[in-house]
Every structure is written in structure tokens, then in C-alpha cells.
Write an enzyme that holds these catalytic residues in place. Structure first.
Site, PDB file in Angstrom:
ATOM      1  N   SER A 168     -10.397 -57.495 -28.578  1.00  0.00           N
ATOM      2  CA  SER A 168      -8.979 -57.491 -28.965  1.00  0.00           C
ATOM      3  C   SER A 168      -8.405 -56.144 -28.543  1.00  0.00           C
ATOM      4  CB  SER A 168      -8.806 -57.745 -30.465  1.00  0.00           C
ATOM      5  OG  SER A 168      -9.661 -56.926 -31.225  1.00  0.00           O
TER       6      SER A 168
ATOM      7  N   GLU B  63      -5.209 -53.233 -28.945  1.00  0.00           N
ATOM      8  CA  GLU B  63      -4.117 -52.733 -29.785  1.00  0.00           C
ATOM      9  C   GLU B  63      -3.107 -51.936 -28.948  1.00  0.00           C
ATOM     10  OE1 GLU B  63      -5.224 -51.139 -33.660  1.00  0.00           O
ATOM     11  OE2 GLU B  63      -3.877 -49.459 -33.289  1.00  0.00           O
TER      12      GLU B  63
ATOM     13  N   ASP C   6       0.700 -44.485 -43.990  1.00  0.00           N
ATOM     14  CA  ASP C   6       0.816 -43.113 -44.495  1.00  0.00           C
ATOM     15  C   ASP C   6       2.284 -42.783 -44.667  1.00  0.00           C
ATOM     16  OD1 ASP C   6      -1.960 -42.291 -44.525  1.00  0.00           O
ATOM     17  OD2 ASP C   6      -1.859 -42.480 -42.341  1.00  0.00           O
TER      18      ASP C   6
ATOM     19  N   PHE D  93      -5.928 -36.427 -33.209  1.00  0.00           N
ATOM     20  CA  PHE D  93      -6.074 -37.720 -33.904  1.00  0.00           C
ATOM     21  C   PHE D  93      -7.257 -37.672 -34.867  1.00  0.00           C
ATOM     22  CE2 PHE D  93      -4.270 -40.907 -30.511  1.00  0.00           C
ATOM     23  CZ  PHE D  93      -3.003 -40.406 -30.740  1.00  0.00           C
TER      24      PHE D  93
ATOM     25  N   HIS E   6     -12.578 -53.928 -30.773  1.00  0.00           N
ATOM     26  CA  HIS E   6     -11.113 -53.800 -30.819  1.00  0.00           C
ATOM     27  C   HIS E   6     -10.751 -52.477 -30.140  1.00  0.00           C
ATOM     28  CE1 HIS E   6      -7.073 -54.351 -32.632  1.00  0.00           C
ATOM     29  NE2 HIS E   6      -7.092 -53.046 -32.837  1.00  0.00           N
TER      30      HIS E   6
HETATM   31  P1  FAD Z   1      -6.159 -48.404 -48.236  1.00  0.00           P
HETATM   32  O1  FAD Z   1      -7.175 -49.454 -48.005  1.00  0.00           O
HETATM   33  O2  FAD Z   1      -5.168 -48.636 -49.322  1.00  0.00           O
HETATM   34  O3  FAD Z   1      -6.959 -47.056 -48.500  1.00  0.00           O
HETATM   35  C1  FAD Z   1      -6.308 -45.788 -48.448  1.00  0.00           C
HETATM   36  C2  FAD Z   1      -7.010 -44.796 -49.378  1.00  0.00           C
HETATM   37  O4  FAD Z   1      -6.799 -45.179 -50.734  1.00  0.00           O
HETATM   38  C3  FAD Z   1      -8.525 -44.743 -49.190  1.00  0.00           C
HETATM   39  O5  FAD Z   1      -8.942 -43.433 -49.392  1.00  0.00           O
HETATM   40  C4  FAD Z   1      -9.045 -45.654 -50.287  1.00  0.00           C
HETATM   41  O6  FAD Z   1     -10.364 -45.317 -50.694  1.00  0.00           O
HETATM   42  C5  FAD Z   1      -8.031 -45.389 -51.393  1.00  0.00           C
HETATM   43  N1  FAD Z   1      -7.825 -46.510 -52.317  1.00  0.00           N
HETATM   44  C6  FAD Z   1      -7.672 -47.813 -52.011  1.00  0.00           C
HETATM   45  N2  FAD Z   1      -7.480 -48.545 -53.129  1.00  0.00           N
HETATM   46  C7  FAD Z   1      -7.501 -47.676 -54.158  1.00  0.00           C
HETATM   47  C8  FAD Z   1      -7.364 -47.815 -55.574  1.00  0.00           C
HETATM   48  N3  FAD Z   1      -7.162 -49.003 -56.143  1.00  0.00           N
HETATM   49  N4  FAD Z   1      -7.423 -46.695 -56.332  1.00  0.00           N
HETATM   50  C9  FAD Z   1      -7.622 -45.464 -55.761  1.00  0.00           C
HETATM   51  N5  FAD Z   1      -7.759 -45.283 -54.432  1.00  0.00           N
HETATM   52  C10 FAD Z   1      -7.700 -46.374 -53.647  1.00  0.00           C
HETATM   53  N6  FAD Z   1      -1.191 -46.653 -39.784  1.00  0.00           N
HETATM   54  C11 FAD Z   1       0.108 -46.938 -39.528  1.00  0.00           C
HETATM   55  O7  FAD Z   1       1.001 -46.251 -40.030  1.00  0.00           O
HETATM   56  N7  FAD Z   1       0.456 -47.969 -38.710  1.00  0.00           N
HETATM   57  C12 FAD Z   1      -0.469 -48.784 -38.150  1.00  0.00           C
HETATM   58  O8  FAD Z   1      -0.131 -49.720 -37.419  1.00  0.00           O
HETATM   59  C13 FAD Z   1      -1.858 -48.513 -38.396  1.00  0.00           C
HETATM   60  N8  FAD Z   1      -2.826 -49.297 -37.880  1.00  0.00           N
HETATM   61  C14 FAD Z   1      -4.139 -49.051 -38.199  1.00  0.00           C
HETATM   62  C15 FAD Z   1      -5.133 -49.926 -37.723  1.00  0.00           C
HETATM   63  C16 FAD Z   1      -6.459 -49.708 -38.028  1.00  0.00           C
HETATM   64  C17 FAD Z   1      -7.496 -50.661 -37.500  1.00  0.00           C
HETATM   65  C18 FAD Z   1      -6.842 -48.586 -38.824  1.00  0.00           C
HETATM   66  C19 FAD Z   1      -8.283 -48.317 -39.128  1.00  0.00           C
HETATM   67  C20 FAD Z   1      -5.854 -47.734 -39.304  1.00  0.00           C
HETATM   68  C21 FAD Z   1      -4.505 -47.953 -39.015  1.00  0.00           C
HETATM   69  N9  FAD Z   1      -3.492 -47.143 -39.518  1.00  0.00           N
HETATM   70  C22 FAD Z   1      -2.175 -47.413 -39.246  1.00  0.00           C
HETATM   71  C23 FAD Z   1      -3.825 -45.971 -40.346  1.00  0.00           C
HETATM   72  C24 FAD Z   1      -3.784 -46.318 -41.846  1.00  0.00           C
HETATM   73  O9  FAD Z   1      -2.493 -46.707 -42.229  1.00  0.00           O
HETATM   74  C25 FAD Z   1      -4.203 -45.063 -42.612  1.00  0.00           C
HETATM   75  O10 FAD Z   1      -5.569 -44.811 -42.393  1.00  0.00           O
HETATM   76  C26 FAD Z   1      -3.884 -45.069 -44.094  1.00  0.00           C
HETATM   77  O11 FAD Z   1      -4.067 -43.737 -44.580  1.00  0.00           O
HETATM   78  C27 FAD Z   1      -4.748 -45.979 -44.939  1.00  0.00           C
HETATM   79  O12 FAD Z   1      -4.463 -47.291 -44.765  1.00  0.00           O
HETATM   80  P2  FAD Z   1      -5.441 -48.427 -45.378  1.00  0.00           P
HETATM   81  O13 FAD Z   1      -4.822 -49.721 -45.101  1.00  0.00           O
HETATM   82  O14 FAD Z   1      -6.821 -48.203 -44.928  1.00  0.00           O
HETATM   83  O15 FAD Z   1      -5.317 -48.048 -46.948  1.00  0.00           O
END
Ligand code: FAD
Length: 281
Positions: free
Chosen positions: A10, A12, A103, A212, A262
Site C-alpha cells: 500500500s 501513502e 497531533d 521526522f 505500507h
Molecule cells: P493514539 O492511539 O490515541 O495514541 C497517542 C498516545 O496516547 C500514545 O502515547 C498512547 O499510548 C496514548 N493513549 C492512547 N489511549 C490512551 C488512554 N486511554 N489514556 C492515556 N493515554 C492513551 N498524523 C497526522 O496528523 N495526520 C496523518 O495523516 C497521520 N497519519 C499517520 C499514519 C500512520 C500509519 C502513523 C503511524 C501515524 C500517523 N500520524 C498522522 C501521526 C499520528 O497522528 C501521531 O503519531 C499521533 O501523535 C498519535 O496518533 P495515534 O492515532 O497513534 O494516537
């Protein structure tokens, strides 16, 4: 061993900033069709800043005949904004989505974070609003998300996203295959059985890679860092070395039966194609 025919790729992309960049994206995506990606995905800017650009790019990729998945991050958006975007995607026949927390844009206070604080909340919302319509991808962090309290905490939160209804996961990039295998083993020990697909970052630019990696907590091993630093501005050497390192990583992953790869293409066809050619050649 050479690549197995079954490896699912895939790709991105990020939304182009202007017309010239859009033309380059289309040309690059066309070139990359030779990889026969299972789907393409399109990133979503912090706080919804690329909302329209993300969907426009999804449309462009679908016009090229590819399944395309928008990324959607919940931070900085209200529940209603997220719901209306989900309805729009559904109406338009988009059936795959990458669900993230995202973020906060720098300078915005915690008050602007929105109603949903974690990616697991977004996965729950998507399932609540649209049932099984979407295939949901979530993010995974073999080397731990930089804000997590520790690897076990991070794994627990990953498992929560899966339990909330994720169908598969894409990892943050890494250059040490053992970190990925360890993460998958630990996730499986907790009952996770969805595919966890390695995210692959081509190496083309030392400064950009270090920036990054600093932000997202991915480790660039010392030997790779030193080799790249020594190459200075010699772009050809950096590309050749980067291609070799990342192709070897991909081959190790394929030899260990990963469910797919990916590629973070950064809209740069040549870097991804060079790795793919190394795997298929
Ligand atoms: P989460 O899964 O919510 O985790 C974030 C943090 O919160 C982690 O430290 C986790 O341990 C903690 N956490 C989760 N749940 C809880 C809880 N209930 N209580 C306390 N702590 C908790 N960013 C963008 O802005 N745009 C994009 O398009 C984008 N695409 C991405 C694609 C991939 C494949 C990846 C790996 C990252 C991407 N990111 C993108 C970056 C991502 O948004 C950041 O890494 C962000 O900081 C975390 O997103 P997440 O969905 O992993 O968050």
C-alpha cells in the site's frame, strides 16, 4: 530469497499544496501503479488543516483506479465535524479509513483538542455511526509512541484501539526489524490477531529523516546515521545507500511473512520504486 508474489503493498501520499505539486503527484502515482498497490492512503493535516485536500487527493487516486483511504485524525475536531465527514465519505463510496488521534498544531492550547482525545475514541465513533461500513486502519508503534508512559502502556492503548473495532494496523516506520517482530509478538500475546503492516520510510534526505525521526520517536541506528552524515550533500550516495538499507529491511520482513508493506512515499515515486525494484528484481 526473492519477494513472494503474495506481498500486499500500500502507498501513502500527502495532499499537494498547489497545482504544480498536484500534477507531480498524479504523474508519480501513475508511475507507481506498476507496484499494484492494494490501496493508497492520503494523510490528514493537523487539526483538519488539509480536510478538503485530503478528500481531493483521495478522488484523484480513485480516478486512477485505486482504492484510496483518507486518514482522519480526531484531535482539534468536534464530534459533529467528524460525523459529517464520515457521512460524506460513506456517500462517496469511500470504504477504508485510517483512524488517528493526530497531533495538536503547535501554539494551540489543550482547550482546542476537541471531544475525542484518543484514536480509540475515534474508532468507537466510526463504528457507532457507520457500523461495519469502513475498513478501519489504526497506527502502531513498535518503538513506542513518543508520548506514551512506557511500552506496556502504549501496547495496552493499541489493544484498546483494536478492541474498539480496528481491522488492521500500520506501524510507524522503523529500521530495526526486531522492534517490529517484538511488538507483533507482544500484541498477539494479548489476543490481537489483526494484520499489523510495517510502515516503510524510504531514505532520501539525511536532515529530513533526522527531523521526522526526532518528532515521531523512530530510531535511526547509529551506523546508518554515521554513514549518512559522512555523505554530506552527496544526494546520489545517500539515495543508493538508503535504497540498499531499506530494501534489505523489506526483504527481511517479507522473508518473515509480514502481512504487507505500507510505503510512506512522501509523494516521491522514484524512492519507493527503487526499493520495489530491488525486491522484485
Ligand atoms: P493514539 O492511539 O490515541 O495514541 C497517542 C498516545 O496516547 C500514545 O502515547 C498512547 O499510548 C496514548 N493513549 C492512547 N489511549 C490512551 C488512554 N486511554 N489514556 C492515556 N493515554 C492513551 N498524523 C497526522 O496528523 N495526520 C496523518 O495523516 C497521520 N497519519 C499517520 C499514519 C500512520 C500509519 C502513523 C503511524 C501515524 C500517523 N500520524 C498522522 C501521526 C499520528 O497522528 C501521531 O503519531 C499521533 O501523535 C498519535 O496518533 P495515534 O492515532 O497513534 O494516537
Amino acid at each position: 530469497m526473492t519477494m513472494q508474489a503474495s506481498t500486499a503493498f500500500s502507498l501513502e501520499f500527502f495532499p499537494p499544496r498547489d497545482d504544480a505539486a498536484k500534477q507531480r503527484l498524479v504523474a508519480g502515482a501513475q508511475q507507481m501503479l506498476v507496484i499494484d498497490p492494494v490501496y493508497c492512503s492520503v494523510t490528514f493535516g493537523a487539526g483538519g488543516s488539509t480536510r478538503d485536500g485530503t478528500f481531493d487527493t483521495v478522488r484523484v487516486l480513485r480516478e486512477l483506479g485505486r482504492d484510496a483511504a483518507p486518514h482522519l485524525s480526531c484531535i482539534g475536531s468536534s464530534r459533529d465535524e467528524l460525523k459529517s465527514l464520515l457521512q460524506l465519505y460513506r456517500q462517496e463510496g469511500v470504504s477504508r479509513i485510517v483512524a488517528l488521534r493526530g497531533d495538536m498544531p503547535s501554539g494551540m492550547g489543550a482547550d482546542a483538542a476537541g471531544a475525542l482525545r484518543h484514536a480509540s475514541d475515534l474508532v468507537e465513533l466510526i463504528r457507532h455511526e457507520t457500523g461495519d461500513w469502513f475498513h478501519i486502519e489504526v497506527a502502531a508503534y513498535p518503538e513506542m509512541h513518543p508520548q506514551a508512559a512506557g511500552p506496556e502502556h502504549d501496547l495496552t492503548h493499541f489493544v484498546n484501539k483494536v478492541r474498539a473495532g480496528a481491522d488492521s494496523a500500520i506501524t510507524q516506520y522503523f529500521f530495526n526489524a526486531d522492534s517490529y517482530f517484538d511488538f507483533v509478538d507482544r500484541a498477539q500475546a494479548k489476543g490481537v490477531n489483526i494484520p499489523i503492516v510495517p510502515g516503510i520510510m524510504p531514505i532520501t534526505n539525511y536532515t529530513q529523516l533526522m527531523r521526522f525521526s526526532e518528532m515521531c520517536g523512530a530510531e535511526v541506528p547509529r551506523w546508518i546515521r554515521l554513514r549518512l552524515a559522512e555523505m554530506g550533500d552527496d544526494k546520489d550516495s545517500i539515495r543508493a545507500f538508503g535504497t540498499e538499507v531499506v530494501t534489505d529491511l523489506c526483504q527481511t520482513l517479507i522473508d518473515n511473512d509480514v502481512p504487507g508493506l505500507h510505503f510512506y512515499t512522501l509523494n516521491n515515486a522514484e524512492a519507493t520504486l527503487a526499493i520495489w525494484r530491488g525486491l522484485t528484481g
